[in-house]
Design a protein around this motif. Structure first.
Motif, mmCIF file in Angstrom:
data_model
loop_
_atom_site.group_PDB
_atom_site.id
_atom_site.type_symbol
_atom_site.label_atom_id
_atom_site.label_comp_id
_atom_site.label_asym_id
_atom_site.label_seq_id
_atom_site.Cartn_x
_atom_site.Cartn_y
_atom_site.Cartn_z
ATOM 1 N N MET A 142 0.763 -1.288 -0.032
ATOM 2 C CA MET A 142 0.076 0.128 -0.074
ATOM 3 C C MET A 142 0.819 1.105 0.034
ATOM 4 N N ARG A 143 0.763 2.073 -0.962
ATOM 5 C CA ARG A 143 1.536 3.197 -1.076
ATOM 6 C C ARG A 143 1.107 4.155 -0.172
ATOM 7 N N LYS A 144 2.119 5.021 0.363
ATOM 8 C CA LYS A 144 1.888 6.059 1.498
ATOM 9 C C LYS A 144 2.489 7.420 0.939
ATOM 10 N N PRO A 145 1.366 8.167 1.108
ATOM 11 C CA PRO A 145 1.591 9.871 0.573
ATOM 12 C C PRO A 145 2.757 10.426 1.563
ATOM 13 N N GLN A 146 3.241 11.455 1.025
ATOM 14 C CA GLN A 146 4.136 12.482 1.750
ATOM 15 C C GLN A 146 3.268 13.571 2.040
ATOM 16 N N THR A 147 3.667 14.337 3.124
ATOM 17 C CA THR A 147 2.891 15.587 3.477
ATOM 18 C C THR A 147 3.702 16.831 2.959
ATOM 19 N N LEU A 148 3.084 17.489 2.292
ATOM 20 C CA LEU A 148 3.535 18.730 1.750
ATOM 21 C C LEU A 148 3.346 20.014 2.537
ATOM 22 N N MET A 149 2.086 19.958 3.243
ATOM 23 C CA MET A 149 1.650 21.333 3.801
ATOM 24 C C MET A 149 0.635 20.958 5.161
ATOM 25 N N THR A 150 0.870 21.654 6.257
ATOM 26 C CA THR A 150 -0.311 21.129 7.168
ATOM 27 C C THR A 150 -0.669 22.510 7.737
ATOM 28 N N GLY A 151 -1.529 22.472 8.817
ATOM 29 C CA GLY A 151 -2.096 23.796 9.420
ATOM 30 C C GLY A 151 -3.294 24.426 8.692
ATOM 31 N N LEU A 152 -3.965 23.776 7.701
ATOM 32 C CA LEU A 152 -5.184 24.081 6.890
ATOM 33 C C LEU A 152 -6.374 24.226 8.039
ATOM 34 N N ALA A 153 -7.090 24.866 7.954
ATOM 35 C CA ALA A 153 -8.398 25.014 8.603
ATOM 36 C C ALA A 153 -9.512 23.926 8.040
ATOM 37 N N PHE A 154 -9.724 24.261 6.661
ATOM 38 C CA PHE A 154 -10.446 23.383 6.100
ATOM 39 C C PHE A 154 -10.259 23.306 4.536
ATOM 40 N N GLY A 155 -9.254 22.614 3.940
ATOM 41 C CA GLY A 155 -8.877 22.780 2.604
ATOM 42 C C GLY A 155 -9.814 22.040 1.651
ATOM 43 N N GLU A 156 -9.828 22.569 0.502
ATOM 44 C CA GLU A 156 -10.768 22.126 -0.536
ATOM 45 C C GLU A 156 -10.477 22.687 -1.973
ATOM 46 N N SER A 157 -11.095 22.212 -3.009
ATOM 47 C CA SER A 157 -11.018 22.658 -4.362
ATOM 48 C C SER A 157 -9.642 22.913 -4.611
ATOM 49 N N ALA A 176 7.812 23.010 -2.523
ATOM 50 C CA ALA A 176 8.544 23.092 -1.280
ATOM 51 C C ALA A 176 7.574 23.125 0.028
ATOM 52 N N GLY A 177 6.180 23.378 -0.383
ATOM 53 C CA GLY A 177 5.309 23.399 0.670
ATOM 54 C C GLY A 177 5.022 24.794 1.120
ATOM 55 N N HIS A 178 5.637 25.895 0.585
ATOM 56 C CA HIS A 178 5.625 27.323 1.158
ATOM 57 C C HIS A 178 4.230 28.043 0.390
ATOM 58 N N SER A 179 3.548 28.653 1.023
ATOM 59 C CA SER A 179 2.336 28.930 0.798
ATOM 60 C C SER A 179 2.016 30.473 0.724
ATOM 61 N N GLU A 180 1.272 30.928 -0.015
ATOM 62 C CA GLU A 180 1.048 32.488 -0.251
ATOM 63 C C GLU A 180 -0.638 32.739 -0.076
ATOM 64 N N GLY A 230 -6.137 20.330 8.740
ATOM 65 C CA GLY A 230 -5.990 20.063 7.250
ATOM 66 C C GLY A 230 -4.601 19.951 6.722
ATOM 67 N N GLN A 231 -4.532 18.846 5.753
ATOM 68 C CA GLN A 231 -3.132 18.833 5.256
ATOM 69 C C GLN A 231 -3.225 18.729 3.707
ATOM 70 N N VAL A 232 -2.224 18.993 2.869
ATOM 71 C CA VAL A 232 -1.948 18.514 1.464
ATOM 72 C C VAL A 232 -0.869 17.687 1.441
ATOM 73 N N LEU A 233 -1.273 16.521 0.897
ATOM 74 C CA LEU A 233 -0.349 15.430 0.885
ATOM 75 C C LEU A 233 -0.125 14.943 -0.649
ATOM 76 N N ILE A 234 0.922 14.596 -1.040
ATOM 77 C CA ILE A 234 1.516 14.033 -2.178
ATOM 78 C C ILE A 234 1.874 12.731 -2.551
ATOM 79 N N LEU A 235 2.080 12.417 -3.748
ATOM 80 C CA LEU A 235 2.505 11.119 -4.102
ATOM 81 C C LEU A 235 2.344 10.933 -5.710
ATOM 82 N N GLU A 236 3.446 10.257 -6.446
ATOM 83 C CA GLU A 236 3.507 10.100 -7.668
ATOM 84 C C GLU A 236 2.182 9.464 -8.180
#
Length: 281
Positions: A1-16, A40-44, A266-272
């Motif tokens: 089972m593949r596992k994603p990596q974490t790109l970003m954390t600290g979202l209140a409620f991410g969508e779209s 690199a996970g830097h957000s604006e 909330g998180q943004v996760l990534i994988l290939e």
């Protein structure tokens, strides 16, 4: 089972999530913000959002469209950062507007939940079409909690996630943007599809909140891959330099009252991904 990596954390409620101009753009409904996140996970913070929900997508010229659910408008972000009314949807439905997707002809499809979530009695929702001059009309109805949407690269098929019906539903898209020939694209069993994205092999990834997973399926419903998570997956997008990065937006689901309060899980996760995202022809 593949596992994603974490790109970003600290979202209140991410969508779209949407891949655009070298970054992942997404809505943080809980913070009433639109964010752009680099590799690199830097957000604006790129825009302040007017309502909850506020889904996003892009016109071909790069301008951002934002759903303003509270007052039934589709907004456009101008180069100076201001939000102007692109289309008035308030006359088409009395209930909250939800997802938006733009096709390669700049037709925007926006769906309406059909009832006052979460307290109202469930009822079928609709899809509206907004053409480039800003005029809008209803083009589909009878959808049980319409959620994520995707348009094929040749702009001939629209797929809508029906969360309460556990299926992906397809329509043929006519030359004028009208929808015809409604059919089941995939019955998902116990799957509860939320945000979706289409890949270059014709498969669809969907986020599943109650089952805490992202699932890749082909037309007909055969499961190609499942990514198990420790929290609800609300949406997914394909992007990155080669289009093969799968972005998953996930949040701990504690019921509707927790969408805008409590801990930021909330998180943004990534994988290939096995196939890149589908690009406009």
């Amino acid at each position: 089972m593949r596992k994603p990596q974490t790109l970003m954390t600290g979202l209140a409620f991410g969508e779209s999530p949407r891949w655009h101009d070298g970054r992942l753009w997404l809505s943080d409904w809980g913070a009433y913000e639109a964010l752009a996140v680099d590799a690199a996970g830097h957000s604006e913070v790129v825009a302040s959002l007017p309502s909850f929900p506020s889904c996003i997508d892009f016109l071909r010229d790069g301008r951002l469209l934002v759903v303003s659910a509270d007052d039934g408008r589709l907004l456009r972000r101008e180069p100076d950062g201001s939000l102007t009314t692109y289309a008035d949807l308030s006359g088409l439905a009395d209930h909250p507007w939800n997802e938006v997707v733009v096709d390669g002809r700049d037709n925007a499809y926006v769906n309406n939940i059909g009832f006052d979530f979460p307290d109202g009695e469930p009822a079928p929702g609709t899809v509206a079409l907004v053409i480039p001059d800003g005029s809008a009309r209803q083009v589909a109805d009878g959808l049980w909690f319409p959620n994520g949407m995707a348009v094929t690269p040749d702009a001939t098929t629209l797929v809508v996630a029906e969360s309460y019906a556990h299926r992906l539903t397809a329509f043929d898209v006519a030359a004028d943007g009208s929808l015809r020939n409604r059919r089941s694209w995939a019955d998902l069993g116990d799957g509860v599809p939320d945000g979706i994205c289409l890949d270059a092999e014709g498969a669809i990834w969907y986020g599943d909140v109650p089952n805490k997973r992202a699932v890749r399926v082909c037309e007909g419903g055969a499961v190609l891959e499942t990514i198990e998570l420790d929290r609800g997956c609300f949406a997914c997008a394909l992007g990155g330099t080669d289009g093969r990065t799968l972005f998953l937006v996930a949040t701990e689901w504690n019921g509707p009252t927790g969408m805008t309060t409590g801990e930021r899980t909330g998180q943004v996760l990534i994988l290939e991904a096995p196939a890149p995202g589908a690009a406009w022809a």
